[in-house]
Design an enzyme around this catalytic site. Structure first.
Site, PDB file in Angstrom:
ATOM      1  N   MET A 142      -7.045   9.953   0.625  1.00 54.48           N
ATOM      2  CA  MET A 142      -7.923  10.405   1.713  1.00 54.48           C
ATOM      3  C   MET A 142      -7.274  10.243   3.089  1.00 54.48           C
ATOM      4  O   MET A 142      -7.972  10.091   4.092  1.00 54.48           O
ATOM      5  CB  MET A 142      -9.239   9.619   1.671  1.00 54.48           C
ATOM      6  CG  MET A 142      -9.949   9.659   0.337  1.00 54.48           C
ATOM      7  SD  MET A 142     -11.379   8.563   0.327  1.00 54.48           S
ATOM      8  CE  MET A 142     -11.754   8.487  -1.439  1.00 54.48           C
ATOM      9  N   SER A 143      -5.962  10.256   3.119  1.00 53.50           N
ATOM     10  CA  SER A 143      -5.291  10.040   4.414  1.00 53.50           C
ATOM     11  C   SER A 143      -3.945  10.749   4.436  1.00 53.50           C
ATOM     12  O   SER A 143      -3.686  11.637   3.617  1.00 53.50           O
ATOM     13  CB  SER A 143      -5.083   8.533   4.640  1.00 53.50           C
ATOM     14  OG  SER A 143      -4.165   8.019   3.699  1.00 53.50           O
ATOM     15  N   SER A 191      -4.430   0.923   2.757  1.00 52.87           N
ATOM     16  CA  SER A 191      -5.448   0.011   2.204  1.00 52.87           C
ATOM     17  C   SER A 191      -4.817  -1.091   1.361  1.00 52.87           C
ATOM     18  O   SER A 191      -4.091  -0.803   0.405  1.00 52.87           O
ATOM     19  CB  SER A 191      -6.412   0.770   1.284  1.00 52.87           C
ATOM     20  OG  SER A 191      -7.311   1.503   2.033  1.00 52.87           O
ATOM     21  N   ALA A 213      -2.955   3.923  -0.161  1.00 50.12           N
ATOM     22  CA  ALA A 213      -3.405   3.696  -1.533  1.00 50.12           C
ATOM     23  C   ALA A 213      -3.806   5.066  -2.072  1.00 50.12           C
ATOM     24  O   ALA A 213      -4.338   5.890  -1.333  1.00 50.12           O
ATOM     25  CB  ALA A 213      -4.596   2.757  -1.539  1.00 50.12           C
ATOM     26  N   TYR A 250     -12.922  10.753   6.886  1.00 46.18           N
ATOM     27  CA  TYR A 250     -14.260  10.420   6.355  1.00 46.18           C
ATOM     28  C   TYR A 250     -15.018   9.438   7.247  1.00 46.18           C
ATOM     29  O   TYR A 250     -16.224   9.268   7.090  1.00 46.18           O
ATOM     30  CB  TYR A 250     -14.170   9.892   4.910  1.00 46.18           C
ATOM     31  CG  TYR A 250     -13.412   8.592   4.741  1.00 46.18           C
ATOM     32  CD1 TYR A 250     -13.932   7.368   5.159  1.00 46.18           C
ATOM     33  CD2 TYR A 250     -12.157   8.583   4.148  1.00 46.18           C
ATOM     34  CE1 TYR A 250     -13.232   6.186   4.995  1.00 46.18           C
ATOM     35  CE2 TYR A 250     -11.440   7.417   3.986  1.00 46.18           C
ATOM     36  CZ  TYR A 250     -11.992   6.216   4.407  1.00 46.18           C
ATOM     37  OH  TYR A 250     -11.280   5.058   4.265  1.00 46.18           O
ATOM     38  N   GLU A 251     -14.318   8.782   8.173  1.00 45.13           N
ATOM     39  CA  GLU A 251     -15.024   7.879   9.102  1.00 45.13           C
ATOM     40  C   GLU A 251     -15.766   8.676  10.180  1.00 45.13           C
ATOM     41  O   GLU A 251     -16.486   8.105  10.984  1.00 45.13           O
ATOM     42  CB  GLU A 251     -14.030   6.932   9.768  1.00 45.13           C
ATOM     43  CG  GLU A 251     -13.432   5.909   8.823  1.00 45.13           C
ATOM     44  CD  GLU A 251     -12.361   5.070   9.504  1.00 45.13           C
ATOM     45  OE1 GLU A 251     -12.688   4.038  10.089  1.00 45.13           O
ATOM     46  OE2 GLU A 251     -11.174   5.476   9.449  1.00 45.13           O
ATOM     47  N   HIS A 278     -13.734   0.768  -4.440  1.00 47.14           N
ATOM     48  CA  HIS A 278     -12.792   0.356  -3.391  1.00 47.14           C
ATOM     49  C   HIS A 278     -12.242  -1.050  -3.666  1.00 47.14           C
ATOM     50  O   HIS A 278     -11.094  -1.347  -3.347  1.00 47.14           O
ATOM     51  CB  HIS A 278     -13.487   0.407  -2.018  1.00 47.14           C
ATOM     52  CG  HIS A 278     -12.563   0.163  -0.856  1.00 47.14           C
ATOM     53  ND1 HIS A 278     -11.454   0.949  -0.600  1.00 47.14           N
ATOM     54  CD2 HIS A 278     -12.571  -0.787   0.119  1.00 47.14           C
ATOM     55  CE1 HIS A 278     -10.819   0.489   0.476  1.00 47.14           C
ATOM     56  NE2 HIS A 278     -11.482  -0.559   0.930  1.00 47.14           N
ATOM     57  N   HIS A 307      -8.594  -2.434   6.595  1.00 44.76           N
ATOM     58  CA  HIS A 307      -7.895  -1.791   7.721  1.00 44.76           C
ATOM     59  C   HIS A 307      -8.266  -2.536   8.995  1.00 44.76           C
ATOM     60  O   HIS A 307      -9.324  -2.323   9.568  1.00 44.76           O
ATOM     61  CB  HIS A 307      -8.308  -0.315   7.847  1.00 44.76           C
ATOM     62  CG  HIS A 307      -7.700   0.557   6.814  1.00 44.76           C
ATOM     63  ND1 HIS A 307      -6.543   1.272   7.037  1.00 44.76           N
ATOM     64  CD2 HIS A 307      -8.060   0.807   5.548  1.00 44.76           C
ATOM     65  CE1 HIS A 307      -6.236   1.944   5.930  1.00 44.76           C
ATOM     66  NE2 HIS A 307      -7.138   1.680   5.020  1.00 44.76           N
ATOM     67  N   HIS A 360      -9.467   7.553   9.426  1.00 43.34           N
ATOM     68  CA  HIS A 360      -9.654   8.541   8.354  1.00 43.34           C
ATOM     69  C   HIS A 360     -10.651   9.609   8.782  1.00 43.34           C
ATOM     70  O   HIS A 360     -11.565   9.356   9.552  1.00 43.34           O
ATOM     71  CB  HIS A 360     -10.184   7.844   7.093  1.00 43.34           C
ATOM     72  CG  HIS A 360      -9.330   6.727   6.603  1.00 43.34           C
ATOM     73  ND1 HIS A 360      -9.411   5.451   7.126  1.00 43.34           N
ATOM     74  CD2 HIS A 360      -8.362   6.695   5.651  1.00 43.34           C
ATOM     75  CE1 HIS A 360      -8.530   4.676   6.503  1.00 43.34           C
ATOM     76  NE2 HIS A 360      -7.879   5.396   5.611  1.00 43.34           N
ATOM     77  N   ASN A 385      -5.132   3.106  -8.898  1.00 43.01           N
ATOM     78  CA  ASN A 385      -5.994   3.412 -10.053  1.00 43.01           C
ATOM     79  C   ASN A 385      -5.580   4.782 -10.584  1.00 43.01           C
ATOM     80  O   ASN A 385      -5.000   5.578  -9.853  1.00 43.01           O
ATOM     81  CB  ASN A 385      -7.466   3.471  -9.600  1.00 43.01           C
ATOM     82  CG  ASN A 385      -7.663   4.470  -8.453  1.00 43.01           C
ATOM     83  OD1 ASN A 385      -7.369   4.165  -7.297  1.00 43.01           O
ATOM     84  ND2 ASN A 385      -8.122   5.657  -8.781  1.00 43.01           N
TER      85      ASN A 385
HETATM   86  N1  HPA Z   1      -8.866   8.958  -4.896  1.00 39.32           N
HETATM   87  C1  HPA Z   1      -8.732   9.090  -3.561  1.00 39.32           C
HETATM   88  N2  HPA Z   1      -8.263   8.139  -2.792  1.00 39.32           N
HETATM   89  C2  HPA Z   1      -7.874   6.997  -3.381  1.00 39.32           C
HETATM   90  C3  HPA Z   1      -7.984   6.795  -4.765  1.00 39.32           C
HETATM   91  C4  HPA Z   1      -8.509   7.843  -5.555  1.00 39.32           C
HETATM   92  O1  HPA Z   1      -8.631   7.752  -6.795  1.00 39.32           O
HETATM   93  N3  HPA Z   1      -7.521   5.545  -5.018  1.00 39.32           N
HETATM   94  C5  HPA Z   1      -7.138   5.021  -3.828  1.00 39.32           C
HETATM   95  N4  HPA Z   1      -7.359   5.893  -2.835  1.00 39.32           N
END
Ligand code: HPA
Length: 273
Positions: free
Chosen positions: A212-213, A31, A114, A86-87, A248, A62, A84, A236
């Site tokens: 998440m990947s 990302s 990310a 989650y998609e 996001h 993406h 992903h 973050n």
């Molecule tokens: N959690 C999960 N996935 C992420 C985060 C997060 O805080 N930041 C970027 N991708």
């Protein structure tokens, strides 16, 4: 022959008619990290939608392009956009590109993403080399009949992260003066960010970053014998650490801050692999 294997083979055969990725370094851009794709010389850009059996991405940041070419003279095959859990994709779809890249004969794979920082000494923009991972996604890409063409039923995960390339990445970062931290990546299913309690759990379990990947891809790469390493861009601090709500947009903005260092680092690593 196994149906999934056949699908991967059809994708690979299509790509082989356009590019020769033998011994290329595969790079997956996470990302907000897609800009590296613009630095590839002699680029052949292939839309995922033109590749037989290839899934489509649905996430902002993406793009859905495969870029083949040269990064500072090194042959690379770059994925701008991944898939992903989650998609709603199943695990075989998520890892399909790893298997296709393996069928194309690439030399090694660099997975980037990310991530949220769990280690409290991390800041937005920290780059973290993945030492190891925890699969907390509730699924495994190797579930189902084993695809013998790719690998064994019970593959080792002690060396899911290629030790030599891992150490090389740390050494290269040191040489070029980029602060590359390292730690354990814990993969959640998403798409909701974690709760503060889940982040507390991740911390107790030994995670330095969450995302998440990447975890399914590491498992599939190890299964098919493809050396892999991973780098997280901490966009973050994870939920509950600062008390701020997560978004996001913030993830993409922070990835933007570190993109120059990220590009420099990947180029330097690729040159030494
Ligand atoms: N959690 C999960 N996935 C992420 C985060 C997060 O805080 N930041 C970027 N991708």
């Amino acid at each position: 022959m196994n149906e999934i294997y056949n699908k991967c083979l059809a994708s690979a055969n299509y790509l082989k008619s356009i590019i020769d990725a033998e011994d290329a370094i595969g790079i997956v851009l996470g990302s907000g990290l897609g800009e590296l794709g613009e630095e590839i010389d002699n680029a052949t850009v292939i839309d995922y939608k033109d590749i037989p059996n290839f899934p489509q991405t649905t996430v902002p940041g993406h793009e859905g392009k495969l870029i083949f070419g040269y990064l500072n003279g090194v042959k690379v095959l770059c994925m701008k956009g991944r898939f992903h859990f989650y998609e709603g994709h199943d695990m075989n779809t998520i890892v399909m590109y790893v298997r296709v890249m393996s069928l194309l004969g690439i030399k090694a794979l660099i997975l980037t993403n990310a991530a949220g920082g769990v280690d409290r000494t991390f800041k937005p923009g920290t780059l973290m080399l993945i030492d190891d991972f925890i699969n907390f996604m509730g699924e495994n890409p190797l579930t189902g009949v084993n695809i013998e063409e790719f690998g064994t039923r019970f593959p080792d995960m002690t060396y899911a992260i290629h030790p030599e390339y891992h150490d090389l990445a740390l050494q290269v970062a040191k040489e070029i003066g980029i602060d590359l931290r390292h730690g354990v990546y814990m993969g959640f299913k998403g798409p909701s960010f974690e709760t503060p309690a889940e982040i507390h759990m991740a911390e107790v379990l030994g995670a330095s970053a969450v995302g998440m990947s990447t975890v399914p891809e590491f498992i599939a790469a190890r299964h098919c014998g493809l050396p892999a390493i991973g780098i997280s861009c901490v966009t973050n601090l994870a939920a509950g650490i600062t008390g701020e709500a997560l978004s996001h947009e913030e993830v993409q903005e922070a990835a933007d801050l570190v993109k120059e260092d990220f590009k420099t680092l990947i180029k330097a690593i690729v040159a030494k692999m």
